[in-house]
Write a protein that holds these residues in place. Structure first.
Motif, PDB file in Angstrom:
ATOM      1  N   UNK A 176       0.843  -1.491   0.400  1.00 38.55           N
ATOM      2  CA  UNK A 176      -0.367   0.408   0.263  1.00 38.55           C
ATOM      3  C   UNK A 176       0.891   1.510  -0.015  1.00 38.55           C
ATOM      4  N   UNK A 177       1.545   1.618   1.167  1.00 35.56           N
ATOM      5  CA  UNK A 177       2.753   2.337   0.422  1.00 35.56           C
ATOM      6  C   UNK A 177       3.544   2.795  -0.563  1.00 35.56           C
ATOM      7  N   UNK A 178       4.160   1.567  -0.230  1.00 38.44           N
ATOM      8  CA  UNK A 178       4.686   2.168  -1.591  1.00 38.44           C
ATOM      9  C   UNK A 178       3.975   2.204  -3.583  1.00 38.44           C
ATOM     10  N   UNK A 179       2.656   1.311  -3.433  1.00 39.28           N
ATOM     11  CA  UNK A 179       1.716   2.160  -4.299  1.00 39.28           C
ATOM     12  C   UNK A 179       1.132   3.745  -4.508  1.00 39.28           C
ATOM     13  N   UNK A 180       1.128   3.614  -2.892  1.00 38.23           N
ATOM     14  CA  UNK A 180       0.555   4.828  -3.152  1.00 38.23           C
ATOM     15  C   UNK A 180       1.849   6.431  -3.578  1.00 38.23           C
ATOM     16  N   UNK A 181       3.001   5.851  -2.672  1.00 40.80           N
ATOM     17  CA  UNK A 181       3.989   7.013  -2.930  1.00 40.80           C
ATOM     18  C   UNK A 181       4.487   6.391  -4.538  1.00 40.80           C
ATOM     19  N   UNK A 182       4.047   6.028  -5.021  1.00 46.13           N
ATOM     20  CA  UNK A 182       4.469   5.851  -6.971  1.00 46.13           C
ATOM     21  C   UNK A 182       3.568   6.562  -7.399  1.00 46.13           C
ATOM     22  N   UNK A 183       2.159   6.732  -6.743  1.00 44.39           N
ATOM     23  CA  UNK A 183       1.543   7.481  -7.905  1.00 44.39           C
ATOM     24  C   UNK A 183       1.658   8.419  -7.091  1.00 44.39           C
ATOM     25  N   UNK A 186      -1.823   4.145   8.145  1.00 40.15           N
ATOM     26  CA  UNK A 186      -0.985   4.222   7.348  1.00 40.15           C
ATOM     27  C   UNK A 186      -0.972   6.161   7.161  1.00 40.15           C
ATOM     28  N   UNK A 187      -0.420   6.916   7.022  1.00 42.26           N
ATOM     29  CA  UNK A 187      -0.751   8.426   7.330  1.00 42.26           C
ATOM     30  C   UNK A 187      -0.663   9.510   5.697  1.00 42.26           C
ATOM     31  N   UNK A 188      -0.974   9.409   4.217  1.00 40.53           N
ATOM     32  CA  UNK A 188      -0.863  10.045   3.020  1.00 40.53           C
ATOM     33  C   UNK A 188      -1.757  11.541   3.916  1.00 40.53           C
ATOM     34  N   UNK A 189      -1.114  12.078   2.978  1.00 44.09           N
ATOM     35  CA  UNK A 189      -1.613  13.953   3.487  1.00 44.09           C
ATOM     36  C   UNK A 189      -2.912  13.915   2.478  1.00 44.09           C
ATOM     37  N   UNK A 190      -4.131  14.745   2.604  1.00 47.64           N
ATOM     38  CA  UNK A 190      -4.879  14.600   1.210  1.00 47.64           C
ATOM     39  C   UNK A 190      -4.361  15.575   0.673  1.00 47.64           C
ATOM     40  N   UNK A 191      -5.315  15.487   0.019  1.00 48.81           N
ATOM     41  CA  UNK A 191      -4.899  16.237  -1.753  1.00 48.81           C
ATOM     42  C   UNK A 191      -5.432  17.780  -1.616  1.00 48.81           C
ATOM     43  N   UNK A 192      -6.118  18.138  -0.800  1.00 55.24           N
ATOM     44  CA  UNK A 192      -6.332  18.996  -0.723  1.00 55.24           C
ATOM     45  C   UNK A 192      -6.338  19.776   0.841  1.00 55.24           C
ATOM     46  N   UNK A 193      -6.014  21.477   1.049  1.00 50.70           N
ATOM     47  CA  UNK A 193      -6.204  21.594   2.888  1.00 50.70           C
ATOM     48  C   UNK A 193      -7.074  21.131   3.183  1.00 50.70           C
TER      49      UNK A 193
END
Length: 92
Positions: free
Chosen positions: A9-16, A29-36
């Motif tokens: 999951x981590x590698x796929x999201x980072x690659x995207x 896992x803590x992905x950054x939101x794509x908006x504020x």
């Protein structure tokens, strides 16, 4: 299995192109939101059948969302194309 899920999951999201905090031990896992507004991001994700309900604000990570990776690996495999569509639409 958790390590496998995290790596997948981590590698796929980072690659995207998602910015993520790599977990050091827990099952999240803590992905950054794509908006504020992370809450608005979670609402937008629903349009892609992605249910992200936990904001990182409660865990000292404002602007991020928390996603558990202790579910069946196939769940992540199925979600990856949806995460790709979501980030692609934000890039438009």
């Amino acid at each position: 299995i958790y390590q496998k899920n995290k790596d997948l999951f981590y590698n796929a999201l980072v690659d995207m192109g998602y910015e993520c905090v790599e977990p050091g031990g827990a099952f999240y896992l803590f992905p950054k939101a794509l908006e504020e507004d992370a809450n608005a991001f979670c609402e937008k994700a629903k349009e892609y059948d992605l249910l992200i309900r936990t904001l990182g604000d409660s865990f000292g990570c404002p602007g991020y969302v928390r996603i558990s990776y202790c579910v069946p690996t196939e769940t992540y495999r199925k979600s990856l194309p949806l995460f790709k569509k979501l980030i692609d639409d934000y890039r438009k």
